[in-house]
Design an enzyme around this catalytic site. Structure first.
Site, PDB file in Angstrom:
ATOM      1  N   ASN A   1       0.875  -1.166   0.000  1.00 18.28           N
ATOM      2  CA  ASN A   1       0.000   0.000   0.000  1.00 18.28           C
ATOM      3  C   ASN A   1       0.918   1.223   0.000  1.00 18.28           C
ATOM      4  O   ASN A   1       1.426   1.619   1.038  1.00 18.28           O
ATOM      5  CB  ASN A   1      -0.851  -0.068   1.281  1.00 18.28           C
ATOM      6  CG  ASN A   1      -1.834   1.080   1.392  1.00 18.28           C
ATOM      7  OD1 ASN A   1      -1.861   1.972   0.550  1.00 18.28           O
ATOM      8  ND2 ASN A   1      -2.626   1.062   2.441  1.00 18.28           N
TER       9      ASN A   1
ATOM     10  N   LYS B   1       3.366   1.046   3.063  1.00 16.49           N
ATOM     11  CA  LYS B   1       2.996   0.092   4.111  1.00 16.49           C
ATOM     12  C   LYS B   1       2.943  -1.288   3.464  1.00 16.49           C
ATOM     13  O   LYS B   1       2.513  -1.409   2.304  1.00 16.49           O
ATOM     14  CB  LYS B   1       1.604   0.431   4.663  1.00 16.49           C
ATOM     15  CG  LYS B   1       1.606   1.622   5.592  1.00 16.49           C
ATOM     16  CD  LYS B   1       0.271   1.740   6.308  1.00 16.49           C
ATOM     17  CE  LYS B   1      -0.416   3.018   5.927  1.00 16.49           C
ATOM     18  NZ  LYS B   1      -1.760   3.204   6.306  1.00 16.49           N
TER      19      LYS B   1
ATOM     20  N   LEU C   1     -15.915   4.734   8.804  1.00 16.64           N
ATOM     21  CA  LEU C   1     -15.614   6.016   9.473  1.00 16.64           C
ATOM     22  C   LEU C   1     -14.221   5.952  10.079  1.00 16.64           C
ATOM     23  O   LEU C   1     -13.992   5.258  11.081  1.00 16.64           O
ATOM     24  CB  LEU C   1     -16.658   6.293  10.563  1.00 16.64           C
ATOM     25  CG  LEU C   1     -18.133   6.140  10.160  1.00 16.64           C
ATOM     26  CD1 LEU C   1     -19.047   6.373  11.351  1.00 16.64           C
ATOM     27  CD2 LEU C   1     -18.498   7.083   9.016  1.00 16.64           C
TER      28      LEU C   1
ATOM     29  N   GLY D   1     -10.355   9.282   6.982  1.00 18.17           N
ATOM     30  CA  GLY D   1     -11.200   9.490   5.803  1.00 18.17           C
ATOM     31  C   GLY D   1     -12.444   8.650   6.027  1.00 18.17           C
ATOM     32  O   GLY D   1     -12.352   7.563   6.594  1.00 18.17           O
TER      33      GLY D   1
ATOM     34  N   ARG E   1     -11.093  16.690   6.115  1.00 20.52           N
ATOM     35  CA  ARG E   1     -11.698  17.028   4.808  1.00 20.52           C
ATOM     36  C   ARG E   1     -13.105  17.570   4.994  1.00 20.52           C
ATOM     37  O   ARG E   1     -13.870  17.049   5.807  1.00 20.52           O
ATOM     38  CB  ARG E   1     -11.760  15.784   3.917  1.00 20.52           C
ATOM     39  CG  ARG E   1     -10.411  15.297   3.501  1.00 20.52           C
ATOM     40  CD  ARG E   1     -10.511  14.042   2.648  1.00 20.52           C
ATOM     41  NE  ARG E   1      -9.438  13.139   2.997  1.00 20.52           N
ATOM     42  CZ  ARG E   1      -9.440  11.844   2.766  1.00 20.52           C
ATOM     43  NH1 ARG E   1     -10.458  11.271   2.156  1.00 20.52           N
ATOM     44  NH2 ARG E   1      -8.412  11.096   3.128  1.00 20.52           N
TER      45      ARG E   1
ATOM     46  N   ARG F   1     -10.618  10.676  19.272  1.00 18.34           N
ATOM     47  CA  ARG F   1     -10.364  10.472  20.712  1.00 18.34           C
ATOM     48  C   ARG F   1     -10.124  11.811  21.414  1.00 18.34           C
ATOM     49  O   ARG F   1     -10.635  12.053  22.499  1.00 18.34           O
ATOM     50  CB  ARG F   1      -9.148   9.555  20.926  1.00 18.34           C
ATOM     51  CG  ARG F   1      -9.480   8.104  20.655  1.00 18.34           C
ATOM     52  CD  ARG F   1      -8.244   7.278  20.508  1.00 18.34           C
ATOM     53  NE  ARG F   1      -7.515   7.669  19.286  1.00 18.34           N
ATOM     54  CZ  ARG F   1      -6.624   6.912  18.693  1.00 18.34           C
ATOM     55  NH1 ARG F   1      -6.308   5.751  19.196  1.00 18.34           N
ATOM     56  NH2 ARG F   1      -6.026   7.317  17.584  1.00 18.34           N
TER      57      ARG F   1
ATOM     58  N   ASN G   1     -14.799   1.938  17.030  1.00 15.57           N
ATOM     59  CA  ASN G   1     -14.430   2.260  18.414  1.00 15.57           C
ATOM     60  C   ASN G   1     -15.206   3.373  19.087  1.00 15.57           C
ATOM     61  O   ASN G   1     -15.179   3.469  20.301  1.00 15.57           O
ATOM     62  CB  ASN G   1     -12.940   2.643  18.466  1.00 15.57           C
ATOM     63  CG  ASN G   1     -12.058   1.493  18.045  1.00 15.57           C
ATOM     64  OD1 ASN G   1     -12.076   0.441  18.656  1.00 15.57           O
ATOM     65  ND2 ASN G   1     -11.307   1.682  16.967  1.00 15.57           N
TER      66      ASN G   1
HETATM   67  P1  ADP Z   1      -7.523   5.826   8.484  1.00 17.40           P
HETATM   68  O1  ADP Z   1      -8.609   6.460   7.683  1.00 17.40           O
HETATM   69  O2  ADP Z   1      -6.269   6.663   8.567  1.00 17.40           O
HETATM   70  O3  ADP Z   1      -7.279   4.363   8.178  1.00 17.40           O
HETATM   71  P2  ADP Z   1      -8.609   4.811  10.973  1.00 17.40           P
HETATM   72  O4  ADP Z   1      -9.635   3.921  10.355  1.00 17.40           O
HETATM   73  O5  ADP Z   1      -7.476   4.179  11.679  1.00 17.40           O
HETATM   74  O6  ADP Z   1      -8.074   5.895   9.985  1.00 17.40           O
HETATM   75  O7  ADP Z   1      -9.397   5.766  12.020  1.00 17.40           O
HETATM   76  C1  ADP Z   1      -8.765   6.766  12.732  1.00 17.40           C
HETATM   77  C2  ADP Z   1      -9.812   7.457  13.612  1.00 17.40           C
HETATM   78  O8  ADP Z   1     -10.341   6.490  14.525  1.00 17.40           O
HETATM   79  C3  ADP Z   1      -9.242   8.594  14.449  1.00 17.40           C
HETATM   80  O9  ADP Z   1     -10.144   9.695  14.434  1.00 17.40           O
HETATM   81  C4  ADP Z   1      -9.228   7.987  15.827  1.00 17.40           C
HETATM   82  O10 ADP Z   1      -9.369   8.963  16.838  1.00 17.40           O
HETATM   83  C5  ADP Z   1     -10.424   7.082  15.799  1.00 17.40           C
HETATM   84  N1  ADP Z   1     -10.350   6.116  16.900  1.00 17.40           N
HETATM   85  C6  ADP Z   1      -9.464   5.111  17.062  1.00 17.40           C
HETATM   86  N2  ADP Z   1      -9.678   4.483  18.260  1.00 17.40           N
HETATM   87  C7  ADP Z   1     -10.696   5.139  18.860  1.00 17.40           C
HETATM   88  C8  ADP Z   1     -11.386   4.996  20.116  1.00 17.40           C
HETATM   89  N3  ADP Z   1     -11.060   4.050  20.967  1.00 17.40           N
HETATM   90  N4  ADP Z   1     -12.410   5.836  20.376  1.00 17.40           N
HETATM   91  C9  ADP Z   1     -12.760   6.806  19.506  1.00 17.40           C
HETATM   92  N5  ADP Z   1     -12.150   6.993  18.314  1.00 17.40           N
HETATM   93  C10 ADP Z   1     -11.141   6.182  17.993  1.00 17.40           C
END
Ligand code: ADP
Length: 399
Positions: A7, A14, A208, A211, A240, A284, A334
């Site tokens: 990726n 990655k 969610l 992105g 965004r 978070r 999460n």
């Molecule tokens: P990407 O689009 O970069 O792959 P991810 O799917 O890893 O992103 O999501 C990142 C988002 O998930 C961030 O806003 C992060 O704060 C949120 N997140 C991760 N763990 C938690 C949690 N325990 N509670 C709330 N939000 C979380």
């Protein structure tokens, strides 16, 4: 089969080595600062062995060479020879209108990707550079391109057309494409496996993360999605803007005294929940700020949730009703708060949301709706790398 999933971004790469017989990863790694000073590679095996090197990687080719020596490292690798890699799956951002599914890579595929590079100028050059380097360094290993867009290629024209002159769509290929396809596909397949195809004919997938995007999936096929020509359209995301009146964009650009390119950068990097909260893009952090009474953080999260809720409603309309809603991605998996805000007041759809169950933390697939709910609400952890590995094996095996 052992599949190397790659990726690549413009300056990072990655990778994961996945055993597709067990569907478990053997190791994961990241090459950072490709094409810059101070490059580094960090890798960790599933059993916790770590490997790290710092060395400049002028191009993606040096990065791939470093990855191969990390994979085969005696102490911290997972294979003894590159010949153990059965196939390489490359994540590629954009298929344009040339591909409707993943493809085995040959010269023609590379040429078409190069033609489509202008549709994804930030990601496509890195994607293509990695494909070319891997073909050079591992000429006998089959390679597959898995696009972020092709899951959405089943959208009907009425869903992907913008209200622009048809001739401009034809000439410039400006239309909705949709992104996060590997995640939407993976989660749709998992939902269908979990619920059975008949209980999952009309599915809404909410991916969610930093992105974010939502898809309407009918009988396993995408019929609409929230991201568009680029991943900027749709939901209010971490940084965004999502949907915005196009006339406001030029108005703002003139007021800010910036160029068109800078304006696109602004909409991608300075807006979304970060822009509204003036705090951070990270959910978070926003949740912590809300708990201390920060009203802008609260507004950012509420505006993002409200946008999701509206898309859920409009996709239920597009699907003619809904059987299941699946949450995925870092926030979808999460953030109980985000799910609660989105699912509040959705009884009109037939949802009986289990607010208590929503607050619990657990691994794996979870059901967040009451047994009597007409709509099943699920959390399904996404796994984009596994999705790419599955596609790669299927194509290499000729399926
Ligand atoms: P990407 O689009 O970069 O792959 P991810 O799917 O890893 O992103 O999501 C990142 C988002 O998930 C961030 O806003 C992060 O704060 C949120 N997140 C991760 N763990 C938690 C949690 N325990 N509670 C709330 N939000 C979380």
């Amino acid at each position: 089969m052992k599949v190397l999933v790659i990726n690549a971004g413009s300056s990072s790469l990655k990778y994961q080595l996945i055993d597709t017989d067990t569907e478990k990863y053997l190791l994961k790694g990241l090459c950072d600062r490709i094409g810059m000073n101070g490059g580094s590679l960090e890798q960790k095996t599933a059993d916790g062995r770590k490997y790290g090197v710092t060395a400049d990687m002028p191009t993606h080719k040096e990065a791939i060479e470093m990855v191969l020596s990390a994979l085969t490292d005696k102490q911290a690798g997972a294979i003894s020879s590159v010949s153990e890699i059965g196939a390489v799956g490359h994540r590629v951002l954009h298929s344009g209108e040339d591909f409707h599914s993943s493809v085995v890579i040959d010269d023609e595929v590379v040429r078409k990707c190069e033609k489509n590079a202008e549709l994804g100028p930030l990601h496509m050059p890195g994607n293509i550079a990695c494909i070319k380097s891997c073909r050079e360094v591992m000429p006998s290993v089959p390679m597959v391109a898995v696009f972020d867009t092709t899951f959405h290629s089943t959208m009907p024209a009425k869903a992907y057309m913008y209200g622009i002159p048809y001739s401009d769509y034809e000439k410039y290929k400006v239309r909705k494409y949709g992104f996060h396809g590997t995640s939407h596909k993976f989660v749709s397949e998992e939902a269908i496996k979990y619920l059975g195809a008949d209980s999952c004919r009309r599915l809404i997938v909410c991916h969610l993360g930093n992105g974010s995007s939502i898809s309407a999936v009918k009988d396993g096929k995408c019929i609409d999605t929230s991201m568009g020509f680029t991943p900027l359209e749709g939901l209010i995301m971490g940084t965004r803007s999502g949907d915005i009146d196009p006339a406001a964009v030029d108005f703002l650009r003139a007021k800010l005294g910036i160029s068109s390119e800078e304006m696109v950068q602004y909409l991608n990097k300075k807006c979304g929940m970060k822009g509204i909260s003036e705090v951070d893009s990270d959910m978070r952090v926003l949740e912590r700020e809300m708990a201390t009474g920060n009203s802008k953080a609260q507004l950012a999260v509420e505006a993002a949730a409200y946008r999701i809720k509206k898309y859920v409603g409009s996709f239920a309309a597009a699907l003619g009703g809904v059987d299941a809603i699946a949450f995925t991605g870092g926030i979808g998996e999460n953030s109980a708060l985000m799910r609660r805000l989105v699912m509040q007041d959705t009884e009109y759809l037939g949802v009986e949301f289990d607010f208590e169950e929503n607050e619990k933390r657990a691994d794996g697939i979870r059901v967040l709706s009451a047994p009597s709910s007409a709509v099943t609400v699920l959390v399904i952890p996404t796994n984009e790398e596994l999705s790419i590995a599955r596609e790669t094996v299927a194509l290499v095996n000729g399926n």
